[in-house]
Design an enzyme around this catalytic site. Sequence first.
Site, mmCIF file in Angstrom:
data_model
loop_
_atom_site.group_PDB
_atom_site.id
_atom_site.type_symbol
_atom_site.label_atom_id
_atom_site.label_comp_id
_atom_site.label_asym_id
_atom_site.label_seq_id
_atom_site.Cartn_x
_atom_site.Cartn_y
_atom_site.Cartn_z
ATOM 1 N N THR A 1 48.011 -52.984 45.965
ATOM 2 C CA THR A 1 47.566 -51.598 45.875
ATOM 3 C C THR A 1 48.324 -50.828 44.787
ATOM 4 O O THR A 1 47.713 -50.218 43.906
ATOM 5 C CB THR A 1 47.810 -50.896 47.224
ATOM 6 N N VAL A 2 49.643 -50.855 44.855
ATOM 7 C CA VAL A 2 50.428 -50.061 43.907
ATOM 8 C C VAL A 2 50.382 -50.684 42.508
ATOM 9 O O VAL A 2 50.275 -49.982 41.504
ATOM 10 C CB VAL A 2 51.889 -49.919 44.392
ATOM 11 N N ALA B 1 52.750 -61.319 37.629
ATOM 12 C CA ALA B 1 52.855 -62.476 38.521
ATOM 13 C C ALA B 1 52.274 -62.110 39.878
ATOM 14 O O ALA B 1 52.606 -61.061 40.438
ATOM 15 C CB ALA B 1 54.312 -62.890 38.681
ATOM 16 N N ARG C 1 42.614 -63.028 41.498
ATOM 17 C CA ARG C 1 42.472 -61.609 41.774
ATOM 18 C C ARG C 1 43.228 -60.798 40.713
ATOM 19 O O ARG C 1 42.721 -59.794 40.193
ATOM 20 C CB ARG C 1 43.034 -61.301 43.170
ATOM 21 N N VAL D 1 60.490 -43.372 47.758
ATOM 22 C CA VAL D 1 60.574 -42.245 48.688
ATOM 23 C C VAL D 1 59.469 -41.232 48.399
ATOM 24 O O VAL D 1 59.370 -40.729 47.280
ATOM 25 C CB VAL D 1 61.948 -41.541 48.594
ATOM 26 N N GLY E 1 42.215 -46.159 57.711
ATOM 27 C CA GLY E 1 43.064 -46.752 56.681
ATOM 28 C C GLY E 1 44.411 -46.074 56.501
ATOM 29 O O GLY E 1 45.142 -46.376 55.568
ATOM 30 N N GLU F 1 48.360 -49.369 59.277
ATOM 31 C CA GLU F 1 48.073 -50.785 59.119
ATOM 32 C C GLU F 1 47.740 -51.425 60.460
ATOM 33 O O GLU F 1 47.961 -50.836 61.517
ATOM 34 C CB GLU F 1 49.294 -51.462 58.489
ATOM 35 N N LYS G 1 63.706 -44.533 53.999
ATOM 36 C CA LYS G 1 63.673 -43.461 52.995
ATOM 37 C C LYS G 1 64.790 -42.449 53.239
ATOM 38 O O LYS G 1 65.442 -41.990 52.291
ATOM 39 C CB LYS G 1 62.310 -42.777 53.035
#
Lengths: 452, 452
Positions: free
Chosen positions: B13-14, B43, B49, B132, B187, B190, B205
């Site tokens: 995602t990130v 990597a 994908r 954070v 969503g 999780e 955090k």
Amino acid sequence: MKPIQVGLLGIGTVGSGTFQVLSRNQEEIGRRAGRAIEITMVADLDTARARSIVGDGVRVVGDAREVIANPEIDVVVELIGGYGIARQLVMEAIGQGKHVVTANKALLAVHGTEIFRAAAAKGVIIAFEAAVAGGIPIIKALREGLTANRIQWVAGIINGTTNFILSEMRDKGMDFAAALKDAQRLGYAEADPTFDIEGVDAAHKATLISAIAFGIPVQFDKCHVEGITRLASADIRYAEQLGYRIKLLGITRRTDKGVELRVHPTLIPARRLIANVDGAMNAVVVQGDAVGATLYYGKGAGSEPTASAVIADLVDIARLDGADPAHRVPPLAFQSSTLAAAGGDLPVLPMAEVVTGYYLRIRVVDEAGVLARITGILAGAGISIDAILQREAQEVVSEGTAPEGTQGIPQTDLIILTHDTREGDLDGALAQIQPLPTVLAPITRIRKEELN
Amino acid sequence: MKPIQVGLLGIGTVGSGTFQVLSRNQEEIGRRAGRAIEITMVADLDTARARSIVGDGVRVVGDAREVIANPEIDVVVELIGGYGIARQLVMEAIGQGKHVVTANKALLAVHGTEIFRAAAAKGVIIAFEAAVAGGIPIIKALREGLTANRIQWVAGIINGTTNFILSEMRDKGMDFAAALKDAQRLGYAEADPTFDIEGVDAAHKATLISAIAFGIPVQFDKCHVEGITRLASADIRYAEQLGYRIKLLGITRRTDKGVELRVHPTLIPARRLIANVDGAMNAVVVQGDAVGATLYYGKGAGSEPTASAVIADLVDIARLDGADPAHRVPPLAFQSSTLAAAGGDLPVLPMAEVVTGYYLRIRVVDEAGVLARITGILAGAGISIDAILQREAQEVVSEGTAPEGTQGIPQTDLIILTHDTREGDLDGALAQIQPLPTVLAPITRIRKEELN
């Protein structure tokens, strides 16, 4: 590493706060900066007062040029204000190869291009976190924290005086004049409050934000400036009934045609976080394409909050002094060679080209057909209506608010919220509505932003 | 200047957000950074994908070590997560002299000391703005924007999942289980939500914030961690009646004795700005001695908001790559040689030493003398009461919430808010109150912060 030596020009509210915070938190600040930061010289016309603040360890002089000429001084902090002598001194300090920290938004908004250019040529840093929203690190957030983003718009409550007055008007149902008096009595407004209440101070800050957000030069002369002096408490009340609050916002937005840059009272939905920023506090919302909306809130003025920003700049300078300028953050966020030309690809748009929503308050004769006539004109101009609020005529009359010469006429307030409209189109429609014989007073028009 | 070359480890995602934002805003980011930032190698175990995301211009490999070994790569972005392989790879990348950007709060909260030490020894930058509060530049604000301040406390909504669930519970009167299901369906949570709902993610955090705010090492093992799973919707309702909202806060505070570091559900006054941060949004309040309270708000998770933070770190690195480390900001805000020792002058305090207010909900028999007995015990322990709310017994009984085996007994909820109290003292008082025969169920205790 040897301490970085700082000279203050002017030791009023912010200067004395800077001295006090630096003294109090010396050890902790040094642990962060990696070297000590020392105010070793202060220039102020009132040398006796300056001496009483800084004690014996600091050299006090009456002539700012002595500070600038001192080869031991690494950084000059300009806290005099205004465009006059402050401008000369900043230019001279740069000329002497000093880094400059300033809280002077007026100076940078008007003469920034010249000053930034001189600093770049001389390889010195010019830092001004304290110039916008006091202690809130909004310049750093925009310039460094959000660098990934194409900024879409920024909207901020960036003048505490006017936000205090608007909060008082809303909370206590006061009119503007009474709330201003309160603000003056409590020290939130100056004896001559013109710069604040007419929106000029906010416009200086919005101009700086706009340049940093979009990579354009500072262009204060293109900023639309409208204060809060003509705001009626009735409008605050009506807005509330429609689910909105009225805030003085500095707004800058990128559109396909250019950049909007404007300061004016604005209706914003009451459920937005920024609508709940009350009293003398400041808050800025930044909308970026990747991050979405972020908001920054805190004290926008005052001795130590502003000093907090001045010292943060000094710590940055303590770190980057001596580094190749390529390692530094450019003052306006974008490398100076890549700033858009004023009036180039991203011109500041005239207000007629601004697209936003509107709140209209129209005092009309209470008779059949009036509403149809007005909404017909709006429709004809392609202006779509979001909401209408019509008060009971009885209520309006009993208030005794009938305009001069209309006391005998049954009348009411018609409140209209429009969807997004080009301001030029609205001007055209209002030019048709205002002269109608059934319209009894000048139409009030306040812009409205959904901020989503 | 030559482009800075970036290798991504992991493109979920990130990672894909980072790639997309860097591609989309390439020109603007380059104008800010002064040089291009290019992802040249990725990597991921799922190379097909990865390839579909980055196209043909980027080298895709299955083995992260190929990225680390590549001498062309200047910065490694670790987006794998967890303490296992991620830790090894980060250490290897540092060993190879690469700068590292990571969003991995768990890794840094637990192994930060080792990692920061290795980075300092090697002279590379380790940056973690994304770890954070996602896209909110809170690390930068704390580390650079507020350097003038002695930080007094930081309190934040730093987990969007739990804030979404709490907002649902409040807005819709749902219980925890139903709100969690909603969050999973939408969503925001999780499939295995443990780390979020048990407060572990927020504690990671808070640990990082604590270190940066106070100049202490990361000490996740000393953090008090309490999630929201035992929160009843009744408590949210009662809190509301008393003028409070319940939020899961990460809190760290400096006291004379040491540092508080804790994550737990917290009552906060409804009129505070942070109490009005709803849904999956994050917000952090920082209290500094000079600036007062400042607040930072935005999206704390998601692909592009988190990417915004990753890229901001890359821009900082692009500027400071090649500069003497003295010109850089230390990763934990304070020069590493000046960090307090763990357990030294500023130990993390055990919960018994924490001083805060409390909300107590006690299910009691509805008979004369019960209130007097309980308040007597509190008074005896030196605990002062701020407010009491007692519900009509009739109402309580009709709800059918009587605990097992007490259905026939007339009973009511007694809600008590205390003034600031040492937690150890409260524990002592509750140990006396709980066994009273007139107390029918386990006492609910939620901490309360005024945040002023």
